[in-house]
Design a protein around this motif. Structure first.
Motif, PDB file in Angstrom:
ATOM      1  N   ASP A  70       0.806  -1.217   0.000  1.00  0.00           N
ATOM      2  CA  ASP A  70       0.000   0.000   0.000  1.00  0.00           C
ATOM      3  C   ASP A  70       0.835   1.260   0.000  1.00  0.00           C
ATOM      4  O   ASP A  70       0.586   2.194  -0.769  1.00  0.00           O
ATOM      5  N   PHE A  71       1.842   1.307   0.855  1.00  0.00           N
ATOM      6  CA  PHE A  71       2.528   2.568   1.083  1.00  0.00           C
ATOM      7  C   PHE A  71       3.577   2.888   0.027  1.00  0.00           C
ATOM      8  O   PHE A  71       4.119   3.998   0.012  1.00  0.00           O
ATOM      9  N   LEU A  72       3.848   1.924  -0.880  1.00  0.00           N
ATOM     10  CA  LEU A  72       4.750   2.249  -1.982  1.00  0.00           C
ATOM     11  C   LEU A  72       4.080   3.166  -3.004  1.00  0.00           C
ATOM     12  O   LEU A  72       4.734   3.620  -3.948  1.00  0.00           O
ATOM     13  N   ALA A  73       2.803   3.470  -2.800  1.00  0.00           N
ATOM     14  CA  ALA A  73       2.170   4.511  -3.616  1.00  0.00           C
ATOM     15  C   ALA A  73       2.911   5.831  -3.440  1.00  0.00           C
ATOM     16  O   ALA A  73       2.912   6.691  -4.335  1.00  0.00           O
ATOM     17  N   LEU A  74       3.572   5.982  -2.293  1.00  0.00           N
ATOM     18  CA  LEU A  74       4.339   7.211  -2.041  1.00  0.00           C
ATOM     19  C   LEU A  74       5.527   7.352  -2.991  1.00  0.00           C
ATOM     20  O   LEU A  74       5.984   8.465  -3.245  1.00  0.00           O
ATOM     21  N   ALA A  75       6.027   6.228  -3.502  1.00  0.00           N
ATOM     22  CA  ALA A  75       7.164   6.283  -4.427  1.00  0.00           C
ATOM     23  C   ALA A  75       6.798   7.007  -5.719  1.00  0.00           C
ATOM     24  O   ALA A  75       7.678   7.498  -6.436  1.00  0.00           O
ATOM     25  N   GLU A  76       5.506   7.084  -6.012  1.00  0.00           N
ATOM     26  CA  GLU A  76       5.047   7.749  -7.237  1.00  0.00           C
ATOM     27  C   GLU A  76       4.981   9.267  -7.079  1.00  0.00           C
ATOM     28  O   GLU A  76       4.800   9.981  -8.072  1.00  0.00           O
ATOM     29  N   TRP A  77       5.122   9.749  -5.838  1.00  0.00           N
ATOM     30  CA  TRP A  77       4.907  11.180  -5.601  1.00  0.00           C
ATOM     31  C   TRP A  77       6.143  11.992  -5.970  1.00  0.00           C
ATOM     32  O   TRP A  77       7.210  11.822  -5.379  1.00  0.00           O
ATOM     33  N   ASN A  78       5.994  12.854  -6.963  1.00  0.00           N
ATOM     34  CA  ASN A  78       7.036  13.813  -7.354  1.00  0.00           C
ATOM     35  C   ASN A  78       8.421  13.167  -7.433  1.00  0.00           C
ATOM     36  O   ASN A  78       9.381  13.646  -6.812  1.00  0.00           O
ATOM     37  N   PRO A  79       8.580  12.084  -8.217  1.00  0.00           N
ATOM     38  CA  PRO A  79       9.885  11.402  -8.268  1.00  0.00           C
ATOM     39  C   PRO A  79      10.957  12.258  -8.941  1.00  0.00           C
ATOM     40  O   PRO A  79      10.658  13.176  -9.705  1.00  0.00           O
ATOM     41  N   HIS A  80      12.208  11.924  -8.632  1.00  0.00           N
ATOM     42  CA  HIS A  80      13.338  12.640  -9.223  1.00  0.00           C
ATOM     43  C   HIS A  80      13.577  12.145 -10.653  1.00  0.00           C
ATOM     44  O   HIS A  80      13.626  10.934 -10.897  1.00  0.00           O
ATOM     45  N   PRO A  81      13.783  13.040 -11.615  1.00  0.00           N
ATOM     46  CA  PRO A  81      14.187  12.606 -12.956  1.00  0.00           C
ATOM     47  C   PRO A  81      15.670  12.251 -12.969  1.00  0.00           C
ATOM     48  O   PRO A  81      16.438  12.686 -12.104  1.00  0.00           O
ATOM     49  N   THR A  82      16.086  11.447 -13.918  1.00  0.00           N
ATOM     50  CA  THR A  82      17.501  11.111 -14.073  1.00  0.00           C
ATOM     51  C   THR A  82      17.909  11.295 -15.536  1.00  0.00           C
ATOM     52  O   THR A  82      17.060  11.392 -16.428  1.00  0.00           O
ATOM     53  N   LYS A  83      19.213  11.323 -15.766  1.00  0.00           N
ATOM     54  CA  LYS A  83      19.710  11.474 -17.131  1.00  0.00           C
ATOM     55  C   LYS A  83      19.312  10.298 -18.010  1.00  0.00           C
ATOM     56  O   LYS A  83      19.227  10.421 -19.229  1.00  0.00           O
ATOM     57  N   ALA A  84      19.085   9.142 -17.387  1.00  0.00           N
ATOM     58  CA  ALA A  84      18.702   7.952 -18.149  1.00  0.00           C
ATOM     59  C   ALA A  84      17.233   7.969 -18.556  1.00  0.00           C
ATOM     60  O   ALA A  84      16.770   7.083 -19.263  1.00  0.00           O
ATOM     61  N   GLY A  85      16.511   8.995 -18.106  1.00  0.00           N
ATOM     62  CA  GLY A  85      15.101   9.071 -18.449  1.00  0.00           C
ATOM     63  C   GLY A  85      14.204   8.280 -17.515  1.00  0.00           C
ATOM     64  O   GLY A  85      12.993   8.197 -17.740  1.00  0.00           O
ATOM     65  N   ILE A  86      14.792   7.694 -16.481  1.00  0.00           N
ATOM     66  CA  ILE A  86      14.031   6.918 -15.505  1.00  0.00           C
ATOM     67  C   ILE A  86      13.801   7.796 -14.283  1.00  0.00           C
ATOM     68  O   ILE A  86      14.721   8.449 -13.782  1.00  0.00           O
ATOM     69  N   ARG A  87      12.578   7.829 -13.804  1.00  0.00           N
ATOM     70  CA  ARG A  87      12.278   8.592 -12.597  1.00  0.00           C
ATOM     71  C   ARG A  87      12.446   7.682 -11.374  1.00  0.00           C
ATOM     72  O   ARG A  87      12.028   6.538 -11.388  1.00  0.00           O
ATOM     73  N   ILE A  88      13.059   8.212 -10.332  1.00  0.00           N
ATOM     74  CA  ILE A  88      13.319   7.419  -9.130  1.00  0.00           C
ATOM     75  C   ILE A  88      12.630   8.054  -7.926  1.00  0.00           C
ATOM     76  O   ILE A  88      12.452   9.266  -7.855  1.00  0.00           O
TER      77      ILE A  88
END
Length: 235
Positions: A70-88
């Motif tokens: 349930d609480f990993l929904a927080l990982a979706e909040w305003n993630p950091h962009p990266t040079k690889a194009g993957i948000r973390i």
């Protein structure tokens, strides 16, 4: 990418119960020194339900399970962009998710060990806080001080009317860890094998981090949540 081969975890067949199925774990094309485990986005939050949820997925290699928390929904909040194009995920969001998932220390062990899962994840919270503190010192930022506001905003956006109650109980597991020397020492050992592998910190250092986390993050989050009347998720 290929499925990770492990004789302990054999794929099932359509119709098998999800809790009897192995997770989807994939080795990268270059070898098997590490693997990627797939997870599902959590369904809408329901207070009181089991935080861990499983669903079956049929593939050409057999039937597997996807796990969500349930609480990993927080990982979706305003993630950091990266040079690889993957948000973390933001460090404070991963810290908050782990705190909420472990409101107390339990005797659920990591498979094949006597290490408590709650100690592993709460130790990860302290590791994330410690790394943030070290970066603040190194580059002159004050990111740790921004954690409470970010956490409170994310809780309101992701969990609405449950945000207040979640915020007010977010620190209970960390506080219990601080009061148990054996559990804290185990959390430190696990953290030194993962996020803090290059630092080899002791319990004394992470105890200091835990005190700062409680003073500057947990208590501030509780103050923000305390301004909201019960059963309401936002001011």
């Amino acid at each position: 990418w290929k499925p990770r081969i492990d004789s302990r975890f054999r794929p099932g067949k359509p119709g098998d119960a999800p809790d009897n199925l192995p997770m989807v774990r994939l080795n990268p094309p270059e070898g098997s020194n590490w693997f990627l485990e797939l997870m599902a986005a959590p369904p809408p939050y329901q207070s009181g339900s089991d935080a861990k949820k499983l669903q079956a997925i049929d593939t050409t290699h057999g039937t597997f399970a996807l796990c969500s928390f349930d609480f990993l929904a927080l990982a979706e909040w305003n993630p950091h962009p990266t040079k690889a194009g993957i948000r973390i995920a933001r460090p404070e969001m991963m810290a908050l998710a782990n705190m909420l998932h472990h409101p107390m220390i339990t005797d659920t062990f990591i498979e094949g060990t006597r290490w408590k899962r709650s100690n592993k994840d709460l130790g990860r919270v302290l590791a994330l806080a410690h790394l943030t503190i070290e970066r603040d010192r190194r580059v002159g930022t004050e990111d740790l001080g921004d954690w409470p506001e970010s956490m409170w905003t994310a809780l309101q956006e992701k969990f609405g009317p449950d945000a207040r109650d979640l915020a007010l109980r977010a620190g209970t597991g960390i506080r219990e860890l601080m009061q148990s020397k054996p559990d804290l020492e185990q959390a430190v050992r696990i953290a030194n094998l993962s996020l803090l592998a290059s630092m080899d910190l002791g319990a004394m250092e992470l105890s200091a981090t835990a005190r700062r986390l409680e003073d500057e993050v947990i208590q501030e989050l509780e103050l923000l949540a305390g301004k909201v009347p019960p059963n309401r998720g936002s001011p």
